[in-house]
Motif scaffolding. Structure first.
Motif, short mmCIF file in Angstrom:
data_model
loop_
_atom_site.label_atom_id
_atom_site.label_comp_id
_atom_site.label_asym_id
_atom_site.label_seq_id
_atom_site.Cartn_x
_atom_site.Cartn_y
_atom_site.Cartn_z
N SER A 10 0.81 -1.22 0.00
CA SER A 10 0.00 0.00 0.00
C SER A 10 0.84 1.27 0.00
O SER A 10 0.32 2.35 -0.29
CB SER A 10 -0.92 0.01 1.22
OG SER A 10 -0.17 0.18 2.41
N GLY A 11 2.10 1.15 0.39
CA GLY A 11 2.94 2.34 0.47
C GLY A 11 2.74 3.11 1.77
O GLY A 11 3.20 4.24 1.90
N HIS A 12 2.02 2.50 2.73
CA HIS A 12 1.80 3.12 4.04
C HIS A 12 2.62 2.36 5.08
O HIS A 12 2.95 1.20 4.90
CB HIS A 12 0.32 3.06 4.42
CG HIS A 12 -0.57 3.79 3.48
ND1 HIS A 12 -0.63 5.16 3.42
CD2 HIS A 12 -1.44 3.35 2.55
CE1 HIS A 12 -1.51 5.53 2.50
NE2 HIS A 12 -2.01 4.43 1.94
N SER A 13 2.91 3.03 6.18
CA SER A 13 3.64 2.36 7.25
C SER A 13 2.71 1.39 7.99
O SER A 13 1.48 1.51 7.91
CB SER A 13 4.19 3.38 8.25
OG SER A 13 3.13 3.98 8.98
N ARG A 19 -3.44 2.36 12.74
CA ARG A 19 -4.29 3.50 13.12
C ARG A 19 -5.58 3.51 12.31
O ARG A 19 -6.67 3.73 12.84
CB ARG A 19 -3.54 4.81 12.95
CG ARG A 19 -2.54 5.11 14.04
CD ARG A 19 -2.04 6.55 13.95
NE ARG A 19 -1.27 6.80 12.75
CZ ARG A 19 0.04 6.58 12.63
NH1 ARG A 19 0.72 6.11 13.66
NH2 ARG A 19 0.67 6.83 11.51
N LYS A 20 -5.46 3.27 11.00
CA LYS A 20 -6.64 3.27 10.14
C LYS A 20 -7.58 2.12 10.51
O LYS A 20 -8.80 2.29 10.50
CB LYS A 20 -6.24 3.17 8.67
CG LYS A 20 -5.65 4.44 8.13
CD LYS A 20 -5.30 4.31 6.66
CE LYS A 20 -4.76 5.62 6.13
NZ LYS A 20 -4.56 5.59 4.67
N GLY A 21 -7.01 0.98 10.85
CA GLY A 21 -7.84 -0.16 11.26
C GLY A 21 -8.59 0.10 12.55
O GLY A 21 -9.78 -0.20 12.67
N ILE A 25 -12.73 0.40 13.02
CA ILE A 25 -13.50 -0.38 14.01
C ILE A 25 -14.26 0.56 14.94
O ILE A 25 -15.46 0.37 15.19
CB ILE A 25 -12.57 -1.31 14.80
CG1 ILE A 25 -12.06 -2.44 13.91
CG2 ILE A 25 -13.29 -1.88 16.02
CD1 ILE A 25 -10.94 -3.25 14.51
N LEU A 26 -13.59 1.58 15.45
CA LEU A 26 -14.25 2.50 16.39
C LEU A 26 -15.38 3.26 15.73
O LEU A 26 -16.41 3.53 16.35
CB LEU A 26 -13.23 3.47 16.99
CG LEU A 26 -12.17 2.84 17.90
CD1 LEU A 26 -11.20 3.90 18.39
CD2 LEU A 26 -12.81 2.11 19.06
#
Length: 65
Positions: A10-13, A19-21, A25-26
């Motif tokens: 994805s090119g993301h850390s 954090r996105k996950g 969920i939240l």
């Protein structure tokens, strides 16, 4: 291992994916609402304006000074 591969693809850390996950969920959970009974309705519309007076009456009695 899956997280590391997903981050590379994805090119993301990894941290950003985590954090996105967590945010995903939240955000899917129901909004928290205050529990019933946490708010007081004294029936007296002047109650808030008379707080000092009311407290003085209660704490002034029975030696609570």
């Amino acid at each position: 291992m899956r997280l590391k591969r997903a981050a590379a693809r994805s090119g993301h850390s990894e941290a950003e994916l985590i954090r996105k996950g967590v945010e995903l969920i939240l955000s899917s959970l129901p909004t928290e609402r205050p529990e019933p009974g946490l708010f007081l309705d004294s029936g007296d519309p002047t109650w808030a304006d008379r707080t000092d007076e009311i407290l003085a009456e209660g704490f002034g009695s029975e030696g609570y000074q």
